[in-house]
Design an enzyme around this catalytic site. Structure first.
Site, PDB file in Angstrom:
ATOM      1  N   ARG A  30       3.250  31.468  24.672  1.00 36.89           N
ATOM      2  CA  ARG A  30       3.646  30.305  25.479  1.00 36.89           C
ATOM      3  C   ARG A  30       4.243  30.837  26.779  1.00 36.89           C
ATOM      4  O   ARG A  30       5.380  31.265  26.807  1.00 36.89           O
ATOM      5  CB  ARG A  30       4.702  29.503  24.685  1.00 36.89           C
ATOM      6  CG  ARG A  30       4.991  28.122  25.224  1.00 36.89           C
ATOM      7  CD  ARG A  30       6.323  27.592  24.672  1.00 36.89           C
ATOM      8  NE  ARG A  30       7.444  28.193  25.362  1.00 36.89           N
ATOM      9  CZ  ARG A  30       8.654  28.409  24.814  1.00 36.89           C
ATOM     10  NH1 ARG A  30       8.897  28.076  23.562  1.00 36.89           N
ATOM     11  NH2 ARG A  30       9.612  28.959  25.523  1.00 36.89           N
TER      12      ARG A  30
ATOM     13  N   HIS B 129       9.457  25.822  26.822  1.00 36.91           N
ATOM     14  CA  HIS B 129       9.008  24.975  25.706  1.00 36.91           C
ATOM     15  C   HIS B 129       8.502  23.623  26.223  1.00 36.91           C
ATOM     16  O   HIS B 129       7.404  23.183  25.894  1.00 36.91           O
ATOM     17  CB  HIS B 129      10.151  24.783  24.708  1.00 36.91           C
ATOM     18  CG  HIS B 129       9.833  23.791  23.644  1.00 36.91           C
ATOM     19  ND1 HIS B 129       8.893  24.036  22.667  1.00 36.91           N
ATOM     20  CD2 HIS B 129      10.318  22.548  23.423  1.00 36.91           C
ATOM     21  CE1 HIS B 129       8.810  22.962  21.886  1.00 36.91           C
ATOM     22  NE2 HIS B 129       9.659  22.056  22.314  1.00 36.91           N
TER      23      HIS B 129
ATOM     24  N   TYR C  71      16.699  32.753  26.882  1.00 37.36           N
ATOM     25  CA  TYR C  71      16.592  33.379  25.552  1.00 37.36           C
ATOM     26  C   TYR C  71      15.447  34.381  25.399  1.00 37.36           C
ATOM     27  O   TYR C  71      15.305  34.975  24.350  1.00 37.36           O
ATOM     28  CB  TYR C  71      16.510  32.305  24.455  1.00 37.36           C
ATOM     29  CG  TYR C  71      15.392  31.287  24.629  1.00 37.36           C
ATOM     30  CD1 TYR C  71      14.079  31.589  24.281  1.00 37.36           C
ATOM     31  CD2 TYR C  71      15.660  30.011  25.136  1.00 37.36           C
ATOM     32  CE1 TYR C  71      13.067  30.655  24.429  1.00 37.36           C
ATOM     33  CE2 TYR C  71      14.659  29.066  25.289  1.00 37.36           C
ATOM     34  CZ  TYR C  71      13.362  29.397  24.930  1.00 37.36           C
ATOM     35  OH  TYR C  71      12.361  28.480  25.071  1.00 37.36           O
TER      36      TYR C  71
END
Ligand SMILES: Cc1ncc(C[n+]2csc(CCOP(=O)(O)OP(=O)(O)O)c2C)c(N)n1
Ligand SMILES: [Mg+2]
Length: 351
Positions: free
Chosen positions: A257, A261, A270
């Protein structure tokens, strides 16, 4: 008595197209030049749409949007491998599948702008409305496959989900039922390495997601999810096997990805920049372009043509989505409750 080994298994991994655009001729699925060009055009359209949706969200014209940047080959390659009667059960991130199936682009924008009417599926289009709850579509696909088997439809169901989805009970129940009943269903996991901020190694102690199929009595295979030919071949073969009554398959598309998100997330908080940079080099679209170029069926003029067509299609979709009459807020009362409370009646009157 000595211990004996009573079970052992292998998990296959399929790679066809390398990062420089060289394909393994022996493994290549037979795709005509016309199909290759069509697939490439769908990839370009997907990315054009995705970028526009992100911009529209930034301008406040969409509510939230889950980009599928970097996962185009997993989505277009698998959707292109299906046949007319096959059914699709997707999550929120499979915009590429919708695009490959010819779902109206303006409807996708309308949906992410918060208008549920955008998810009305046109007649004859075998798509289930996308699933926001993680994993529920896996059980729906297994159930639909059971119906297909009873009705002898000669079709198969294709269930999409992510690495995070593979931790849900629906995943285990769906795969178990499909294995026991030999259902015509293909489970396609896009392992994009992250489930929001949870990395794959915190998701499962298994080395691969593909091997989870073994526990349910059928084959699992991992493919390079950024290799459109590997995805296409594995999906086409698994669907064929399903239609022939030989049961389900789990395909793990190993991908990444690239985007956050959703537009409500900031992945830089993160995950490491180096990891992202490494995956950007494995871009599925430039890899296919390199293949087409080597084959002599790509040119600068062709690129301009497909980009112009993609831009025109997305411009038109934006125009249509933005000219739709917004839903009447009173519908919320009219279609939700059998009878209204005094308070709701007052609220309705004030609208
Ligand atoms: C049942 C349920 N639990 C939690 C959520 C919140 N949620 C949305 S996406 C997501 C992670 C999904 O990760 P993955 O399955 O890997 O798919 P990806 O987002 O990477 O495409 C979660 C936990 C949800 N939508 N549904
Ligand atoms: Mg994921």
């Amino acid at each position: 008595m000595p211990e004996k080994v009573i079970g052992s298994f292998n998990v296959k991994r399929l790679d066809i197209l390398d990062a420089q655009g060289n394909a393994d001729a022996a493994l290549m699925p037979g795709l005509a030049d016309e199909d290759l060009r069509k697939i490439y055009e769908l990839l370009v359209l997907s990315r054009t749409f995705d970028q526009r949706a992100l911009s529209l969200q930034r301008e406040g014209r969409l509510g939230t949007y889950p980009s599928f940047l970097g996962q185009e080959a997993s989505q277009i390659g698998s959707a292109y491998a299906a046949e007319k009667g096959d059914w699709f059960f997707t999550t929120f991130r499979e915009t590429g599948v919708y695009i490959a199936k010819g779902f109206p682009l303006h409807s996708i924008l309308q949906y992410w702008a918060g208008d549920e009417r955008g998810m009305l599926i046109p007649d004859g289009m075998n798509l289930f409305p996308l699933s926001i709850p993680v994993g529920t579509q896996i059980a729906h696909a297994a159930g639909a496959a059971l119906a297909m088997k009873y009705r002898k439809d000669g079709a198969a169901a294709l269930a999409y989900f992510g690495d995070g989805g593979s931790s849900r009970g629906d995943f285990h129940e769906g795969l178990n039922m499909a294995g026991v009943l030999k259902l015509p269903v293909v489970f396609l996991c896009q392992n994009n390495q992250w489930a929001i901020s949870v990395p794959r190694e915190r998701q499962t102690a298994s080395e691969t997601i593909a091997q989870k199929a073994v526990a349910y009595g059928f084959e699992g295979i991992q493919v390079d999810g950024n290799d459109i030919f590997a995805v296409f071949k594995a999906t086409r073969d698994a669907l064929q096997k399903a239609r022939e009554g030989k049961g389900p398959t789990l395909i793990e598309c190993f991908t990444y990805r690239i985007a956050d998100h959703t537009t409500s997330d900031d992945a830089s908080r993160y995950r490491a920049k180096a990891e992202l940079e490494q995956w950007k080099e494995r871009d599925p679209i430039s890899r296919m372009r390199a293949f087409l170029e080597k084959k002599g069926i790509w040119s600068g003029a062709f690129q301009q043509e497909v980009e112009a067509r993609a831009k025109a299609a997305v411009d038109e979709a934006q125009k249509r989505a933005e000219s739709v009459t917004p839903p009447d807020p009173r519908d919320m009362f009219t279609y939700t409750y059998a009878s209204l409370t005094q308070r709701q009646k007052r609220e309705l009157k004030d609208l």
